[in-house]
Design a protein around this motif. Structure first.
Motif, PDB file in Angstrom:
ATOM      1  N   SER A  94       0.836  -1.209   0.000  1.00 50.75           N
ATOM      2  CA  SER A  94       0.000   0.000   0.000  1.00 50.75           C
ATOM      3  C   SER A  94       0.867   1.253   0.000  1.00 50.75           C
ATOM      4  O   SER A  94       0.553   2.234  -0.689  1.00 50.75           O
ATOM      5  N   GLN A  95       1.970   1.230   0.734  1.00 53.14           N
ATOM      6  CA  GLN A  95       2.874   2.376   0.742  1.00 53.14           C
ATOM      7  C   GLN A  95       3.503   2.567  -0.636  1.00 53.14           C
ATOM      8  O   GLN A  95       3.620   3.696  -1.121  1.00 53.14           O
ATOM      9  N   SER A  96       3.884   1.476  -1.259  1.00 53.46           N
ATOM     10  CA  SER A  96       4.459   1.561  -2.613  1.00 53.46           C
ATOM     11  C   SER A  96       3.440   2.108  -3.602  1.00 53.46           C
ATOM     12  O   SER A  96       3.790   2.905  -4.485  1.00 53.46           O
ATOM     13  N   LYS A  97       2.166   1.682  -3.470  1.00 52.25           N
ATOM     14  CA  LYS A  97       1.114   2.202  -4.348  1.00 52.25           C
ATOM     15  C   LYS A  97       0.960   3.709  -4.164  1.00 52.25           C
ATOM     16  O   LYS A  97       0.847   4.448  -5.140  1.00 52.25           O
ATOM     17  N   LYS A  98       0.967   4.148  -2.897  1.00 47.82           N
ATOM     18  CA  LYS A  98       0.828   5.583  -2.628  1.00 47.82           C
ATOM     19  C   LYS A  98       2.005   6.349  -3.221  1.00 47.82           C
ATOM     20  O   LYS A  98       1.816   7.405  -3.831  1.00 47.82           O
ATOM     21  N   GLU A  99       3.226   5.806  -3.032  1.00 45.75           N
ATOM     22  CA  GLU A  99       4.404   6.468  -3.584  1.00 45.75           C
ATOM     23  C   GLU A  99       4.352   6.506  -5.107  1.00 45.75           C
ATOM     24  O   GLU A  99       4.680   7.526  -5.721  1.00 45.75           O
ATOM     25  N   ALA A 100       3.933   5.406  -5.702  1.00 47.67           N
ATOM     26  CA  ALA A 100       3.836   5.353  -7.168  1.00 47.67           C
ATOM     27  C   ALA A 100       2.787   6.343  -7.659  1.00 47.67           C
ATOM     28  O   ALA A 100       2.997   7.044  -8.666  1.00 47.67           O
ATOM     29  N   GLN A 101       1.642   6.424  -6.974  1.00 49.85           N
ATOM     30  CA  GLN A 101       0.606   7.372  -7.363  1.00 49.85           C
ATOM     31  C   GLN A 101       1.115   8.802  -7.223  1.00 49.85           C
ATOM     32  O   GLN A 101       0.829   9.655  -8.069  1.00 49.85           O
ATOM     33  N   ILE A 103       4.254   9.780  -7.436  1.00 53.82           N
ATOM     34  CA  ILE A 103       5.229   9.996  -8.513  1.00 53.82           C
ATOM     35  C   ILE A 103       4.516  10.222  -9.839  1.00 53.82           C
ATOM     36  O   ILE A 103       4.858  11.137 -10.596  1.00 53.82           O
ATOM     37  N   VAL A 104       3.508   9.394 -10.118  1.00 53.80           N
ATOM     38  CA  VAL A 104       2.761   9.540 -11.371  1.00 53.80           C
ATOM     39  C   VAL A 104       2.052  10.892 -11.401  1.00 53.80           C
ATOM     40  O   VAL A 104       2.072  11.603 -12.416  1.00 53.80           O
ATOM     41  N   SER A 105       1.425  11.260 -10.272  1.00 49.85           N
ATOM     42  CA  SER A 105       0.736  12.548 -10.205  1.00 49.85           C
ATOM     43  C   SER A 105       1.724  13.696 -10.404  1.00 49.85           C
ATOM     44  O   SER A 105       1.440  14.647 -11.151  1.00 49.85           O
ATOM     45  N   ASN A 107       4.616  13.540 -11.971  1.00 44.33           N
ATOM     46  CA  ASN A 107       5.057  13.511 -13.371  1.00 44.33           C
ATOM     47  C   ASN A 107       4.000  14.110 -14.300  1.00 44.33           C
ATOM     48  O   ASN A 107       4.333  14.823 -15.250  1.00 44.33           O
TER      49      ASN A 107
END
Length: 158
Positions: A94-101, A103-105, A107
């Protein structure tokens, strides 16, 4: 009557069902000797084997129950560790998903800013080119107007 009994006993033949003579104690001694010999040679070894077997079974059952308790403890411990590992994995995911989101946001926002900047720069460039083109066109119109005016003036003077 006593006399009659003594006569009956005297007339009874020897070797009847129960003769109470010296053979009875001899048979009793033989029976006791047979019991002692059988006990020493047969019953004691069998009893020892049975006792050893019973001790082995008791020890095996005790060891098996101890091993079962240890196995149950290990199973419980490993199940707890597995549950903790799953929970940790879910937290990491879940933390990785939040970090990825994030980063995507980030970007996407950067890309939008870059796109807006490029559109502005392109618009400015187009406006500059438009102004240059208009100025050049005005200059050419002025030159052409001047030439037309000169030709018209020259054509009138002829």
């Amino acid at each position: 009557m006593m006399i009659y009994l003594s006569l009956l006993l005297a007339n009874e033949p020897e070797g009847g069902l129960f003769d109470f003579n010296a053979t009875l104690p001899l048979m009793a001694i033989q029976f006791l000797l047979l019991m002692v010999l059988l006990n020493a040679s047969f019953y004691k070894p069998i009893t020892k084997v049975l006792d050893d077997r019973e001790d082995y079974i008791r020890n095996s059952l005790t060891t098996a129950s101890e091993n079962l308790v240890k196995a149950n403890q290990l199973t419980t411990k490993y199940e707890q560790e597995l549950a903790e590992a799953r929970q940790l994995a879910q937290t990491i995911i879940s933390q990785s998903k939040k970090e990825a989101q994030a980063i995507v946001s980030n970007n996407i926002q950067n890309a939008q800013k870059d796109a807006e900047k490029m559109v502005r720069e392109a618009s400015q460039q187009l406006n500059l080119q438009k102004e240059k083109a208009l100025k050049t066109l005005e200059d050419q119109v002025d030159i052409l107007s001047e030439q037309i005016k000169n030709k018209l003036l020259a054509g009138q003077s002829l």
